[in-house]
Design an enzyme around this catalytic site. Structure first.
Site, short mmCIF file in Angstrom:
data_model
loop_
_atom_site.label_atom_id
_atom_site.label_comp_id
_atom_site.label_asym_id
_atom_site.label_seq_id
_atom_site.Cartn_x
_atom_site.Cartn_y
_atom_site.Cartn_z
N ASP A 3 0.81 -1.22 0.00
CA ASP A 3 0.00 0.00 0.00
C ASP A 3 0.84 1.27 0.00
OD1 ASP A 3 -2.29 -1.51 -0.02
OD2 ASP A 3 -3.23 -0.48 1.66
N ASN A 7 -5.29 -1.97 -4.59
CA ASN A 7 -6.47 -1.91 -3.73
C ASN A 7 -6.16 -1.07 -2.50
OD1 ASN A 7 -9.10 -2.45 -3.00
ND2 ASN A 7 -8.66 -4.45 -2.11
N ASP A 20 -10.50 -1.71 12.44
CA ASP A 20 -9.49 -2.68 12.02
C ASP A 20 -9.10 -3.62 13.15
OD1 ASP A 20 -9.44 -1.78 9.43
OD2 ASP A 20 -7.77 -0.42 9.73
N GLU A 51 -11.29 -4.39 1.96
CA GLU A 51 -10.66 -5.20 0.93
C GLU A 51 -11.57 -6.33 0.43
OE1 GLU A 51 -7.28 -3.03 2.77
OE2 GLU A 51 -9.23 -3.76 3.39
N HIS A 104 -5.47 -8.84 3.82
CA HIS A 104 -4.35 -8.98 4.76
C HIS A 104 -4.81 -9.19 6.19
CE1 HIS A 104 -4.48 -4.46 5.80
NE2 HIS A 104 -5.47 -4.69 4.97
N ARG A 105 -5.84 -8.48 6.61
CA ARG A 105 -6.25 -8.56 8.02
C ARG A 105 -6.92 -9.90 8.34
NH1 ARG A 105 -4.27 -4.46 10.14
NH2 ARG A 105 -4.28 -2.41 9.13
N LYS A 163 0.36 -6.32 1.88
CA LYS A 163 -0.36 -5.05 1.79
C LYS A 163 0.05 -4.10 2.90
CE LYS A 163 -5.08 -3.21 1.66
NZ LYS A 163 -4.97 -2.41 0.41
#
Length: 431
Positions: A55, A97, A318, A346, A391-392, A417
């Site tokens: 990112d 993204n 998050d 995402e 990613h998370r 990311k």
């Protein structure tokens, strides 16, 4: 055999406990904001402990394509500001993204006298941007949708002279929209006010933006989160050096792991962090974790009993994701609400997390704004977790490997990311 059809996997064997020290990578949210702000000032800024990830590389590559000089050094970044307008006036930018690059660059470029095309991967074309574009058009921006109305990709043309001094933006979709306006508005050198329509979600992320803007000589008046005003004398002036805090969202995986199965000291954060996700510690303390704050680190120790809670997640969208996998190890039900923003990330994170938790044996129900998790008596072993190129989700579900459960993470490279070395760092503290 077509190697493209082979799904890469990362096997995490069952670990008994976690113990050790971790130094966090820099915050993605702070890194991308600071890189952009530095580019809009006139002089050179040294950015220490910046995050190098997919990112942030999208942001750096885009700014370099726009004529901004950026030098990568060991442990820091040098950004040579271009002032309020970039040298290159005709450019196509591919931003993957990366919402923290796409949204603020849309706003900043729309305030400049240039022609730009902003594109990304297919998922970016499913992430709404209409509310931001509508507000920018009130500011005189000329923006057209290249495919579906309300969604990227976008074509940006030179700014018109018809500028409305009173701008409005919906507050309940993405805090990145307001962040983008707050960054772009000073480029007009006019007195402006931004009114928030409805409830403003993720206020801590707006607070990050406001605090960083102050470091660059931009001072907004915050009228109880309902309106933000700026005087026309505001202009970007860069600090010589700026330090990026460790990423509090990434810290949540280690804090959660320690609460479940051991003790971890996380370096790069303290209780005075400007990141809202630091509030995650207050939540897991209520769940039973033991927290110790030091000058440049935070220690989390295992709970005697980890208790399920009902949690308002509006301020920590998050880090709240980590609570979904912690819930597997809790006594009692866990309910998370005010998570509607998960649906435009995402992937649709509510649907994705519900699907994967059910694979592990949990009883899960959800709405468009909440998820409720009843943990299984025994977590199913050796289950393959799909990560949806998010990613998370990959990092959250690594916690399933605790207390001797094994798990397989599909497409583990999606962590690039925001945290390319995550699995390496995570396994170093496992015992």
């Amino acid at each position: 055999m077509d190697t493209k059809l082979i799904m890469k996997e990362h096997h995490l064997p069952g670990f008994s406990l976690v113990k050790g020290k971790v130094t966090l990578p820099g915050s993605k949210s702070i890194t991308n904001r600071v890189i952009l702000l530095s580019s809009l000032a006139k002089n050179k800024t040294r950015i220490n402990n910046y995050l190098e990830s997919d990112d942030t590389n999208y942001m750096i590559n885009a700014l370099e394509s726009l004529g901004v000089k950026i030098e990568k050094k060991t442990g820091y970044l040098l950004v040579y500001g271009a002032g309020k307008s970039y040298p290159i006036k005709n450019c196509d930018l591919f931003l993957g993204n990366a919402g923290t690059a796409f949204r603020p660059l849309t706003a900043a470029l729309s305030m400049m006298d240039g022609n730009y095309k902003l594109s990304g991967i297919e998922r970016m074309y499913e992430r709404p941007i209409k509310d931001l574009v509508d507000s920018l058009r009130l500011m005189g921006a000329s923006i057209n949708y290249l495919k579906k109305d309300g969604f990227p990709p976008l074509k940006i043309s030179p700014l018109s002279n018809a500028i409305n001094n009173n701008i409005s933006i919906k507050g309940n979709v993405s805090s990145q929209f307001l962040t983008s306006l707050l960054i772009a508005t000073p480029l007009l050198q006019k007195s402006l006010s931004i009114k928030i329509i409805g409830n403003l979600i993720s206020k801590p992320y707006i607070n990050i933006t406001l605090k960083l803007l102050e470091k660059f000589n931009i001072f907004y008046q915050n009228h109880n989160w309902q309106k933000f005003t700026l005087e026309n004398t505001s202009f970007y002036k860069n600090p010589n050096d700026i330090l990026v805090e460790g990423d509090a969202s990434s810290a949540s995986y280690y804090f959660g792991a320690a609460a479940i199965a051991g003790e971890i000291e996380v370096h790069g954060l303290n209780r005075n962090s400007i990141q809202g996700d630091i509030y995650f510690l207050k939540i897991i303390e209520k769940m039973g974790a033991k927290i110790t704050y030091k000058d440049d680190s935070i220690i989390v120790k295992k709970a005697d009993v980890l208790r399920g809670l009902e949690v308002d997640c509006e301020a920590i969208p998050d880090a709240a994701m980590t609570l979904t996998t912690m819930a597997l190890f809790c006594t009692g039900e866990t309910k998370l609400y005010n998570i509607a923003s998960w649906k435009v990330k995402e992937t649709d994170r509510i649907v994705a997390i519900q699907t994967e938790l059910r694979k592990l044996g949990a009883i899960v129900s959800s709405t468009n704004n909440s998820i409720t998790i009843d943990p299984p008596k025994n977590i199913k072993n050796n289950i393959k977790i799909d990560t949806y190129d998010d990613h998370r989700i990959a990092m959250c579900f690594s916690l399933v490997s605790l207390k001797k459960n094994s798990v397989i993470i599909n497409n583990p490279d999606c962590v690039k990311k925001t945290y390319p070395n995550y699995f390496h760092d995570f396994e170093k503290i496992m015992r």
